[in-house]
Scaffold this motif. Structure first.
Motif, PDB file in Angstrom:
ATOM      1  N   LEU A   1       0.846  -1.178   0.000  1.00 33.94           N
ATOM      2  CA  LEU A   1       0.000   0.000   0.000  1.00 33.94           C
ATOM      3  C   LEU A   1       0.893   1.243   0.000  1.00 33.94           C
ATOM      4  O   LEU A   1       1.937   1.271   0.662  1.00 33.94           O
ATOM      5  N   THR A   2       0.465   2.261  -0.723  1.00 31.36           N
ATOM      6  CA  THR A   2       1.238   3.493  -0.835  1.00 31.36           C
ATOM      7  C   THR A   2       0.495   4.628  -0.131  1.00 31.36           C
ATOM      8  O   THR A   2      -0.704   4.856  -0.393  1.00 31.36           O
ATOM      9  N   PHE A   3       1.196   5.330   0.746  1.00 27.03           N
ATOM     10  CA  PHE A   3       0.611   6.420   1.535  1.00 27.03           C
ATOM     11  C   PHE A   3       1.119   7.751   0.984  1.00 27.03           C
ATOM     12  O   PHE A   3       2.332   7.947   0.792  1.00 27.03           O
ATOM     13  N   THR A   4       0.184   8.688   0.740  1.00 23.32           N
ATOM     14  CA  THR A   4       0.543  10.018   0.245  1.00 23.32           C
ATOM     15  C   THR A   4      -0.342  11.053   0.926  1.00 23.32           C
ATOM     16  O   THR A   4      -1.380  10.732   1.511  1.00 23.32           O
ATOM     17  N   THR A   5       0.038  12.313   0.803  1.00 24.72           N
ATOM     18  CA  THR A   5      -0.816  13.414   1.246  1.00 24.72           C
ATOM     19  C   THR A   5      -0.500  14.627   0.398  1.00 24.72           C
ATOM     20  O   THR A   5       0.678  14.989   0.226  1.00 24.72           O
ATOM     21  N   GLY A   6      -1.537  15.218  -0.161  1.00 18.26           N
ATOM     22  CA  GLY A   6      -1.343  16.408  -0.970  1.00 18.26           C
ATOM     23  C   GLY A   6      -0.352  16.212  -2.100  1.00 18.26           C
ATOM     24  O   GLY A   6       0.366  17.151  -2.459  1.00 18.26           O
ATOM     25  N   GLY A   7      -0.236  15.020  -2.632  1.00 19.48           N
ATOM     26  CA  GLY A   7       0.723  14.740  -3.695  1.00 19.48           C
ATOM     27  C   GLY A   7       2.096  14.386  -3.185  1.00 19.48           C
ATOM     28  O   GLY A   7       2.978  14.020  -3.981  1.00 19.48           O
ATOM     29  N   ALA A   8       2.327  14.491  -1.887  1.00 20.94           N
ATOM     30  CA  ALA A   8       3.636  14.169  -1.313  1.00 20.94           C
ATOM     31  C   ALA A   8       3.665  12.703  -0.894  1.00 20.94           C
ATOM     32  O   ALA A   8       2.729  12.201  -0.258  1.00 20.94           O
ATOM     33  N   PHE A   9       4.742  12.028  -1.219  1.00 24.85           N
ATOM     34  CA  PHE A   9       4.917  10.617  -0.877  1.00 24.85           C
ATOM     35  C   PHE A   9       5.319  10.485   0.583  1.00 24.85           C
ATOM     36  O   PHE A   9       6.275  11.115   1.043  1.00 24.85           O
ATOM     37  N   LEU A  10       4.568   9.650   1.323  1.00 22.80           N
ATOM     38  CA  LEU A  10       4.886   9.442   2.727  1.00 22.80           C
ATOM     39  C   LEU A  10       5.616   8.125   2.964  1.00 22.80           C
ATOM     40  O   LEU A  10       6.405   8.010   3.896  1.00 22.80           O
ATOM     41  N   GLY A  11       5.301   7.102   2.145  1.00 18.78           N
ATOM     42  CA  GLY A  11       5.955   5.816   2.323  1.00 18.78           C
ATOM     43  C   GLY A  11       5.062   4.675   1.868  1.00 18.78           C
ATOM     44  O   GLY A  11       3.913   4.866   1.444  1.00 18.78           O
ATOM     45  N   THR A  12       5.584   3.451   1.952  1.00 22.54           N
ATOM     46  CA  THR A  12       4.814   2.254   1.614  1.00 22.54           C
ATOM     47  C   THR A  12       4.877   1.277   2.781  1.00 22.54           C
ATOM     48  O   THR A  12       5.808   1.316   3.598  1.00 22.54           O
ATOM     49  N   ALA A  13       3.875   0.391   2.828  1.00 20.26           N
ATOM     50  CA  ALA A  13       3.844  -0.646   3.852  1.00 20.26           C
ATOM     51  C   ALA A  13       3.130  -1.867   3.268  1.00 20.26           C
ATOM     52  O   ALA A  13       2.305  -1.745   2.352  1.00 20.26           O
ATOM     53  N   VAL A  14       3.443  -3.051   3.801  1.00 21.39           N
ATOM     54  CA  VAL A  14       2.895  -4.311   3.301  1.00 21.39           C
ATOM     55  C   VAL A  14       1.838  -4.820   4.269  1.00 21.39           C
ATOM     56  O   VAL A  14       2.042  -4.808   5.496  1.00 21.39           O
ATOM     57  N   THR A  15       0.724  -5.261   3.726  1.00 20.34           N
ATOM     58  CA  THR A  15      -0.356  -5.784   4.569  1.00 20.34           C
ATOM     59  C   THR A  15       0.070  -7.085   5.248  1.00 20.34           C
ATOM     60  O   THR A  15       0.738  -7.929   4.654  1.00 20.34           O
ATOM     61  N   ASP A  16      -0.356  -7.231   6.512  1.00 20.39           N
ATOM     62  CA  ASP A  16      -0.034  -8.428   7.271  1.00 20.39           C
ATOM     63  C   ASP A  16      -1.132  -9.481   7.094  1.00 20.39           C
ATOM     64  O   ASP A  16      -1.992  -9.367   6.208  1.00 20.39           O
ATOM     65  N   ALA A  17      -1.146 -10.493   7.939  1.00 19.93           N
ATOM     66  CA  ALA A  17      -2.110 -11.591   7.811  1.00 19.93           C
ATOM     67  C   ALA A  17      -3.547 -11.116   7.965  1.00 19.93           C
ATOM     68  O   ALA A  17      -4.483 -11.776   7.491  1.00 19.93           O
ATOM     69  N   THR A  18      -3.752  -9.992   8.627  1.00 20.89           N
ATOM     70  CA  THR A  18      -5.107  -9.458   8.790  1.00 20.89           C
ATOM     71  C   THR A  18      -5.465  -8.468   7.690  1.00 20.89           C
ATOM     72  O   THR A  18      -6.529  -7.845   7.736  1.00 20.89           O
ATOM     73  N   GLY A  19      -4.568  -8.301   6.711  1.00 20.86           N
ATOM     74  CA  GLY A  19      -4.805  -7.344   5.632  1.00 20.86           C
ATOM     75  C   GLY A  19      -4.473  -5.916   5.995  1.00 20.86           C
ATOM     76  O   GLY A  19      -4.791  -4.993   5.249  1.00 20.86           O
ATOM     77  N   THR A  20      -3.804  -5.713   7.153  1.00 22.43           N
ATOM     78  CA  THR A  20      -3.534  -4.371   7.664  1.00 22.43           C
ATOM     79  C   THR A  20      -2.087  -3.960   7.399  1.00 22.43           C
ATOM     80  O   THR A  20      -1.153  -4.755   7.599  1.00 22.43           O
ATOM     81  N   ALA A  21      -1.918  -2.717   6.945  1.00 22.43           N
ATOM     82  CA  ALA A  21      -0.584  -2.134   6.754  1.00 22.43           C
ATOM     83  C   ALA A  21      -0.489  -0.870   7.583  1.00 22.43           C
ATOM     84  O   ALA A  21      -1.437  -0.070   7.620  1.00 22.43           O
ATOM     85  N   THR A  22       0.642  -0.680   8.266  1.00 25.60           N
ATOM     86  CA  THR A  22       0.837   0.510   9.085  1.00 25.60           C
ATOM     87  C   THR A  22       2.105   1.225   8.656  1.00 25.60           C
ATOM     88  O   THR A  22       3.074   0.602   8.218  1.00 25.60           O
ATOM     89  N   LEU A  23       2.058   2.550   8.779  1.00 20.93           N
ATOM     90  CA  LEU A  23       3.208   3.377   8.396  1.00 20.93           C
ATOM     91  C   LEU A  23       3.532   4.326   9.528  1.00 20.93           C
ATOM     92  O   LEU A  23       2.654   5.036  10.029  1.00 20.93           O
ATOM     93  N   SER A  24       4.806   4.340   9.942  1.00 15.75           N
ATOM     94  CA  SER A  24       5.274   5.245  10.992  1.00 15.75           C
ATOM     95  C   SER A  24       6.278   6.207  10.375  1.00 15.75           C
ATOM     96  O   SER A  24       7.402   5.821  10.040  1.00 15.75           O
ATOM     97  N   ASN A  25       5.858   7.466  10.196  1.00 17.05           N
ATOM     98  CA  ASN A  25       6.728   8.472   9.587  1.00 17.05           C
ATOM     99  C   ASN A  25       6.617   9.764  10.397  1.00 17.05           C
ATOM    100  O   ASN A  25       5.662  10.538  10.251  1.00 17.05           O
ATOM    101  N   PRO A  26       7.568  10.023  11.307  1.00 15.03           N
ATOM    102  CA  PRO A  26       7.497  11.228  12.160  1.00 15.03           C
ATOM    103  C   PRO A  26       7.408  12.518  11.356  1.00 15.03           C
ATOM    104  O   PRO A  26       6.883  13.518  11.845  1.00 15.03           O
ATOM    105  N   LEU A  27       7.920  12.518  10.120  1.00 13.64           N
ATOM    106  CA  LEU A  27       7.906  13.737   9.316  1.00 13.64           C
ATOM    107  C   LEU A  27       6.556  13.986   8.653  1.00 13.64           C
ATOM    108  O   LEU A  27       6.376  14.983   7.957  1.00 13.64           O
TER     109      LEU A  27
END
Length: 410
Positions: free
Chosen positions: A351-377
Motif C-alpha cells: 500500500l502506498t501512503f501520500t498526502t497532498g501529492g507528497a509521498f509518505l511511504g509504503t507498507a505491506v499488509t499483514d495476515a489481517t490485511g492491515t498495513a501501518t506506516l510510521s513516519n514522524p515527518l
C-alpha cells in the motif's frame, strides 16, 4: 489449433467410412475375395473380378456416392498428413511394440516383416497413425496384432504413394493411399483399402471393414459466467449422436492449453470444475475423443469471462495528540485491504501512503490485511492537507483500490 487438439483423435473418414474398398482408376480382383463393406470407384468405371469375388455391401461405380466418398477420402488424407508426430521410428516395424501415437520414419517409408504389435494400454479409443511420404510394404505372412483394447477402426496408414501387402499377411487399420494399393494372394485387411487416384488390386483376400462410427456433436457451457478470479467454474460438455449414447472421454481446453479430462456419464455428459483461470476472456473448447462406435467432435468456442475480485481499502483516521505537545499517535497511519467477493483479508500487498501529492511511504499488509506506516515527518503535511490517502495498485486477481484517512484530534 484444431489439428493439435485432434492429435490423438481418429482420422475423420466421412462418407468414406462405409467403404472397405475405394479406388480412383480401377478395382481389379482375382479369386474368391470377400469384401465386407461397400466397394467404390470414382472417377474410373472398371470394376472386374466380382464374381468370383463377393461384396457384402453395395458397389458404387462412378456415381454420386463414390464421388462424395472420394472427396472425403482426400480430406481424411490431408487430416492424417497434418497430425503432429509423436515419434520418428525405424522404417522396419516388424518385431516392435508401439503405444498410441502418430509415427513416421526418417526414410519416409514403412515396412513390416514379422509382427508389429499395437498396444492400446487398456483404452479402446487409443489411436495409431502411421505417416509415410512414399510407400508401405508388408512382407509375406507378416502380421499386425492388437493388444490391450486396441481397435482396428482406430489404426490409420497414411501412404504418400502406394501400399503393397505381402502374400498371406494380415494388416489391421485403414490404408489411405494417395495412389494405389496392391493386396497380394491370401492377404487379409482388418480395416479399409482406400486409394485416392490409382487402383486397388485384390487376389483371394478378405477385407473386413470395421464398424462404422456414428457422427457426434459436442456442445459446451461454463457457469457461472462471468465469474470471479479463483471462483470455481463448472465446464459441462454434452455429446450426442443420432442414436445411442456416446461413451469415452472429453478433454477441455483453454485455447490450446488442456485444462483436464472427464469421462462421459450414462447421459453423454462430462463435467470438469476449474478455478485456475486468470482474469480476462477465455476461449474454452471441449474435445470428444470418439470411440469405436462414435466419431470424435469439437464443441463451438464458449467464451468465459473471469473478472478480478473486488477489493475494499479502508484507512483509519490519523490520531493527533495535542498534549503534552502535538504529535501523531503510534502507529501513525493504518489501512486495511479486504477481498469483497470472499470477505477475506488480503495479505502481502503493498500500500502506498501520500498526502497532498507528497509521498509518505509504503507498507505491506499483514495476515489481517492491515498495513501501518510510521513516519514522524508526516505530521505537518498531513495537518496541512487534512489527512492522507492510501492506494493499492491491484494484481491480476484483485482490483485496485484507494481510500482517504482523515484526522481525529484528541
Amino acid at each position: 489449433m484444431a489439428t493439435n487438439l485432434l492429435a490423438t483423435a481418429p482420422v475423420p473418414l466421412g462418407t468414406a467410412a462405409s467403404f472397405a474398398v475405394l479406388a480412383g482408376s480401377t478395382v481389379t480382383n482375382t479369386g474368391a475375395t470377400v469384401v465386407n463393406g461397400d466397394l467404390g470407384l470414382s472417377p474410373g468405371v472398371a470394376v472386374t473380378g466380382f464374381p468370383p469375388g463377393t461384396v457384402t455391401g453395395t458397389i458404387h461405380v462412378n456415381d454420386a456416392t463414390a464421388a462424395t466418398a472420394k472427396n472425403d477420402l482426400l480430406i481424411a488424407y490431408t487430416n492424417a498428413v497434418g497430425r503432429p508426430v509423436t515419434a520418428t521410428v525405424a522404417t522396419e516395424l516388424g518385431g516392435t511394440t508401439l503405444t498410441p501415437g502418430v509415427y513416421n520414419s526418417a526414410s519416409g517409408t514403412f515396412t513390416i516383416n514379422g509382427t508389429l504389435t499395437l498396444d492400446g494400454q487398456g483404452d479402446p479409443n487409443a489411436v495409431f497413425i502411421f505417416q509415410t511420404a512414399s510407400t508401405l510394404i508388408t512382407g509375406a505372412a507378416s502380421n499386425v496384432t492388437l493388444i490391450n483394447a486396441a481397435q482396428s477402426g482406430n489404426v490409420f496408414w497414411q501412404v504418400g504413394s502406394s501400399a503393397t501387402l505381402g502374400a498371406n499377411s494380415t494388416l489391421r487399420g485403414s490404408i489411405l493411399a494417395l495412389t494405389s494399393i496392391t493386396v497380394t494372394t491370401g492377404a487379409t485387411v482388418d480395416g479399409r483399402t482406400l486409394a485416392a487416384s490409382g487402383a486397388v488390386t485384390l487376389d483371394t483376400n478378405t477385407i473386413n471393414r470395421p464398424a462404422v462410427a456414428q457422427a457426434t456433436t459436442t456442445t459446451l457451457t461454463s457457469a457461472p459466467d462471468p465469474s470471479g478470479f479463483g471462483q470455481p467454474k463448472v465446464l459441462t460438455a454434452t455429446v450426442t449422436a443420432a442414436s445411442g449414447t456416446p461413451t469415452g472421454t472429453v478433454t477441455f481446453f483453454d485455447g490450446a492449453t488442456p485444462l483436464g479430462s472427464a469421462p462421459l456419464n450414462g447421459s453423454g455428459v462430462a463435467t470438469l470444475t476449474v478455478s485456475t483461470l486468470s482474469p480476462g476472456s477465455h476461449s474454452l473448447l471441449a474435445v470428444y475423443g470418439g470411440s469405436a462406435n462414435f466419431t470424435s467432435s469439437i464443441s463451438p468456442v464458449d467464451v468465459q469471462t473471469v473478472t478480478s475480485d473486488r477489493t475494499q481499502l479502508t484507512a483509519s483516521p490519523a490520531l493527533l495528540k495535542l498534549f503534552p505537545f502535538p504529535h501523531l499517535e503510534y502507529p501513525f497511519l493504518s489501512a486495511k485491504l479486504t477481498d469483497l467477493d470472499t470477505g477475506q483479508p488480503i495479505p502481502g500487498q503493498v500500500l502506498t501512503f501520500t498526502t497532498g501529492g507528497a509521498f509518505l511511504g509504503t507498507a505491506v499488509t499483514d495476515a489481517t490485511g492491515t498495513a501501518t506506516l510510521s513516519n514522524p515527518l508526516a505530521l505537518i503535511p498531513i495537518l496541512l492537507n487534512g489527512g492522507y490517502n492510501v492506494t493499492y495498485a491491484g494484481t491480476p486477481g484483485h482490483q485496485p483500490a484507494s481510500a482517504h484517512g482523515g484526522i481525529i484530534v484528541a
